[in-house]
Design a protein around this motif. Structure first.
Motif, PDB file in Angstrom:
ATOM      1  N   GLY A   1      22.380 -11.315 -24.259  1.00 58.97           N
ATOM      2  CA  GLY A   1      22.062 -11.505 -25.864  1.00 58.97           C
ATOM      3  C   GLY A   1      21.692 -10.452 -26.537  1.00 58.97           C
ATOM      4  N   GLN A   2      22.183  -9.118 -26.265  1.00 55.74           N
ATOM      5  CA  GLN A   2      22.184  -7.929 -26.764  1.00 55.74           C
ATOM      6  C   GLN A   2      23.518  -7.491 -27.755  1.00 55.74           C
ATOM      7  OE1 GLN A   2      19.171  -6.803 -27.054  1.00 55.74           O
ATOM      8  NE2 GLN A   2      18.247  -8.302 -25.444  1.00 55.74           N
ATOM      9  N   THR A   3      23.207  -6.953 -28.622  1.00 54.62           N
ATOM     10  CA  THR A   3      24.277  -6.184 -29.750  1.00 54.62           C
ATOM     11  C   THR A   3      24.300  -4.928 -29.333  1.00 54.62           C
ATOM     12  OG1 THR A   3      23.952  -7.926 -31.118  1.00 54.62           O
ATOM     13  CG2 THR A   3      25.262  -6.110 -31.831  1.00 54.62           C
ATOM     14  N   VAL A   4      25.325  -4.215 -29.110  1.00 53.04           N
ATOM     15  CA  VAL A   4      25.615  -2.666 -28.845  1.00 53.04           C
ATOM     16  C   VAL A   4      26.194  -2.246 -29.919  1.00 53.04           C
ATOM     17  CG1 VAL A   4      25.191  -2.927 -26.488  1.00 53.04           C
ATOM     18  CG2 VAL A   4      27.705  -2.950 -27.312  1.00 53.04           C
ATOM     19  N   ALA A   5      26.231  -0.872 -30.230  1.00 49.78           N
ATOM     20  CA  ALA A   5      26.872  -0.122 -30.964  1.00 49.78           C
ATOM     21  C   ALA A   5      27.378   1.163 -30.499  1.00 49.78           C
ATOM     22  CB  ALA A   5      26.096   0.132 -32.236  1.00 49.78           C
ATOM     23  N   GLN A   6      28.674   1.561 -30.562  1.00 46.95           N
ATOM     24  CA  GLN A   6      28.997   2.976 -30.064  1.00 46.95           C
ATOM     25  C   GLN A   6      28.863   3.901 -31.021  1.00 46.95           C
ATOM     26  OE1 GLN A   6      33.100   3.779 -27.852  1.00 46.95           O
ATOM     27  NE2 GLN A   6      33.407   4.101 -29.980  1.00 46.95           N
ATOM     28  N   VAL A   7      28.051   5.034 -30.481  1.00 51.39           N
ATOM     29  CA  VAL A   7      28.080   6.279 -31.435  1.00 51.39           C
ATOM     30  C   VAL A   7      28.389   7.392 -30.558  1.00 51.39           C
ATOM     31  CG1 VAL A   7      26.298   7.928 -32.683  1.00 51.39           C
ATOM     32  CG2 VAL A   7      25.770   5.249 -32.219  1.00 51.39           C
ATOM     33  N   LEU A   8      29.456   8.145 -31.117  1.00 43.39           N
ATOM     34  CA  LEU A   8      29.889   9.304 -30.430  1.00 43.39           C
ATOM     35  C   LEU A   8      29.676  10.492 -31.385  1.00 43.39           C
ATOM     36  CD1 LEU A   8      33.689   7.902 -29.675  1.00 43.39           C
ATOM     37  CD2 LEU A   8      31.594   7.960 -28.051  1.00 43.39           C
ATOM     38  N   LEU A   9      28.930  11.274 -30.762  1.00 47.07           N
ATOM     39  CA  LEU A   9      28.450  12.673 -31.407  1.00 47.07           C
ATOM     40  C   LEU A   9      29.126  13.830 -30.744  1.00 47.07           C
ATOM     41  CD1 LEU A   9      24.714  11.760 -31.049  1.00 47.07           C
ATOM     42  CD2 LEU A   9      25.981  11.653 -33.150  1.00 47.07           C
ATOM     43  N   THR A  10      29.206  14.828 -31.736  1.00 49.88           N
ATOM     44  CA  THR A  10      29.478  16.226 -31.258  1.00 49.88           C
ATOM     45  C   THR A  10      28.692  17.281 -31.795  1.00 49.88           C
ATOM     46  OG1 THR A  10      30.589  16.526 -33.288  1.00 49.88           O
ATOM     47  CG2 THR A  10      31.903  15.532 -32.071  1.00 49.88           C
ATOM     48  N   LYS A  11      28.702  18.552 -31.369  1.00 50.32           N
ATOM     49  CA  LYS A  11      27.887  19.304 -31.577  1.00 50.32           C
ATOM     50  C   LYS A  11      27.645  19.650 -33.032  1.00 50.32           C
ATOM     51  CE  LYS A  11      25.434  23.269 -30.726  1.00 50.32           C
ATOM     52  NZ  LYS A  11      24.355  23.088 -30.193  1.00 50.32           N
ATOM     53  N   GLU A  12      28.968  19.648 -33.750  1.00 48.20           N
ATOM     54  CA  GLU A  12      29.359  19.758 -35.260  1.00 48.20           C
ATOM     55  C   GLU A  12      28.027  18.845 -35.870  1.00 48.20           C
ATOM     56  OE1 GLU A  12      31.654  20.847 -37.811  1.00 48.20           O
ATOM     57  OE2 GLU A  12      31.009  22.504 -36.247  1.00 48.20           O
ATOM     58  N   ASN A  13      27.713  17.645 -35.364  1.00 44.75           N
ATOM     59  CA  ASN A  13      26.940  16.772 -36.086  1.00 44.75           C
ATOM     60  C   ASN A  13      25.568  17.340 -36.107  1.00 44.75           C
ATOM     61  OD1 ASN A  13      28.423  14.012 -34.445  1.00 44.75           O
ATOM     62  ND2 ASN A  13      28.995  14.835 -36.685  1.00 44.75           N
ATOM     63  N   SER A  14      25.173  18.299 -35.274  1.00 47.27           N
ATOM     64  CA  SER A  14      23.886  18.966 -35.173  1.00 47.27           C
ATOM     65  C   SER A  14      23.849  20.071 -35.784  1.00 47.27           C
ATOM     66  CB  SER A  14      23.251  18.933 -33.706  1.00 47.27           C
ATOM     67  OG  SER A  14      24.063  19.806 -32.981  1.00 47.27           O
ATOM     68  N   VAL A  15      24.813  20.884 -35.723  1.00 45.04           N
ATOM     69  CA  VAL A  15      25.078  22.066 -36.440  1.00 45.04           C
ATOM     70  C   VAL A  15      24.710  22.149 -37.931  1.00 45.04           C
ATOM     71  CG1 VAL A  15      26.406  24.007 -36.818  1.00 45.04           C
ATOM     72  CG2 VAL A  15      26.653  23.055 -34.744  1.00 45.04           C
ATOM     73  N   HIS A  16      25.188  21.274 -38.763  1.00 41.47           N
ATOM     74  CA  HIS A  16      24.827  21.202 -40.172  1.00 41.47           C
ATOM     75  C   HIS A  16      23.694  20.251 -40.303  1.00 41.47           C
ATOM     76  CE1 HIS A  16      28.649  23.157 -40.717  1.00 41.47           C
ATOM     77  NE2 HIS A  16      29.161  22.406 -39.880  1.00 41.47           N
ATOM     78  N   TYR A  17      22.623  20.689 -41.086  1.00 38.26           N
ATOM     79  CA  TYR A  17      21.610  19.956 -41.190  1.00 38.26           C
ATOM     80  C   TYR A  17      21.869  18.487 -41.684  1.00 38.26           C
ATOM     81  CZ  TYR A  17      16.559  18.948 -41.962  1.00 38.26           C
ATOM     82  OH  TYR A  17      15.430  18.375 -41.994  1.00 38.26           O
TER      83      TYR A  17
END
Ligand code: GLU
Length: 375
Positions: A101-117
């Motif tokens: 009964g749960q809904t999931v969501a795919q999130v793909l992160l890269t280092k770039e996503n954390s380098v820029h504020y």
């Protein structure tokens, strides 16, 4: 004990699961184990807890599907396998979570996503929205597009960054061993499990497989690096054995079946967490004992007079480590001077800068507002 209650009451929880927990030793997916994991997480979500799952196993699932026994050495091939495996992984999560009964969501992160504020904050907002919608974000590094040199590289670190990003109360790293031992349990029958580690000392790094030791097992070193990030970000972290039945419930009931790393009291503000853990580190500066004491006691800025050495090639605006004379990392911060300019002003008083440098003069090498203590 305060930590036990904190763990019991944890509301926002990041769980990281490694390939060794998701796969059999044959390399095929361990469906039984994945089902147990999904059941426990779904039940926690039903209790009203907010759950984020950081999962490895994309490359492993790709290898298995393509009937390959070994990881390829070429980067494009690895990326191709990650692209194949990520879909397989999501398919099984989607199937099992929806059965509960749960809904999931795919999130793909890269280092770039954390380098820029701005990207860092965008990722945070997206994850918080998903939690608000009562979905379970399933997070992995975007191995398909992340350039090798710019990768976070391991999901232990990724999960700690995510935990800090969403202000989680708890991070659970599930692995194939009960926790951190004082010696390598594979070679020492008398090795004892450390139930609680309140500080990541050089000794802890050594027993986890730091430079020059043979104790490293099951990627414990990256788990300790993750603990550093989590603890400084105000998140308690637990390492536990993913193959134990009901392990997540046991951890949450306060029955510690693993090693707990309690959060530090001082919770870094978002920008400081990003500063310390989001940005790439470009080099290091070493400060003298007086400067170290001022930094730790009063949170002072770093002046050139207190800097005795540096290494790395960095420009103004890069992030550097601040090291003590005995090589301990005491802080991280954004440096106002590049390596070339720093050579000229090292050890000098601020009033001398105008005769030593052309261009913009800053009083501080690193301003206190742009610095995070790491001890
Ligand atoms: N992102 C990699 C994968 O899904 C795993 C990295 C890790 O195991 O830490 O295959």
């Amino acid at each position: 004990m305060i930590t036990k209650n904190e763990i019991k009451n944890a509301q926002r929880i990041v769980i990281k699961v490694g390939t060794s927990t998701l796969n059999h030793s044959t390399g095929h997916l361990n469906i039984h184990q994945i089902d147990l994991l999904v059941r426990q997480l779904s039940d926690l979500a039903n209790q009203g807890k907010e759950i984020l799952l950081v999962t490895s196993g994309a490359v492993g699932a790709g290898l298995d599907r393509m009937k390959k026994k070994q990881k390829p050495t070429s980067i494009p091939e690895k990326q191709a396998l990650a692209a194949i495996g990520q879909g397989i992984l999501m398919h099984i999560y989607e199937k099992l979570f929806s059965e509960y009964g749960q809904t999931v969501a795919q999130v793909l992160l890269t280092k770039e996503n954390s380098v820029h504020y701005s990207q860092y904050i965008n990722s945070r907002n997206a994850l918080l929205s998903l939690l608000k919608m009562h979905t379970i974000p399933i997070i992995n590094e975007n191995d398909v597009v992340a350039i090798e040199q710019l990768k976070i590289g391991d999901n232990d670190t990724l999960s700690a960054i995510v935990a800090g990003l969403v202000d989680a109360d708890l991070l659970i790293l599930l692995t194939d061993i009960d926790g951190l031992y004082n010696k390598n349990p594979q070679t020492h029958a008398d090795a004892a499990l450390l139930k609680k580690v309140t500080e990541i000392t050089p000794h802890i790094e050594t027993i986890a497989g730091g430079a020059g030791t043979k104790f490293g097992t099951g990627g414990m070193f990256t788990k300790i690096q993750a603990a550093k990030i989590a603890m400084s970000s105000g998140v308690t972290m637990v390492i536990a054995n993913g193959s134990r039945k009901n392990i997540i419930n046991d951890v949450l009931s306060g029955e510690f079946c693993g090693t707990v790393f309690p959060a530090r009291e001082a919770h870094l503000k978002q920008r400081k967490t990003w500063l310390a853990f989001g940005k790439n580190i470009s080099g290091s500066i070493t400060v003298d004992n007086g400067c170290e004491a001022a930094l730790i006691k009063n949170g002072s800025s770093i002046l050139a007079a207190g800097v005795i050495d540096f290494s790395g090639i960095f420009s103004a605006g890069n992030t550097v480590r601040v090291l003590s004379t005995d090589n301990r990392e005491i802080a991280r911060g954004i440096i106002n001077y590049g390596a070339n300019a720093l050579t000229k002003i090292l050890g000098h008083n601020t009033c001398e800068f105008s005769s030593l440098l052309a261009g913009k003069i800053y009083d501080e090498v690193i301003h206190r507002d742009n610095m995070v203590l790491m001890i």
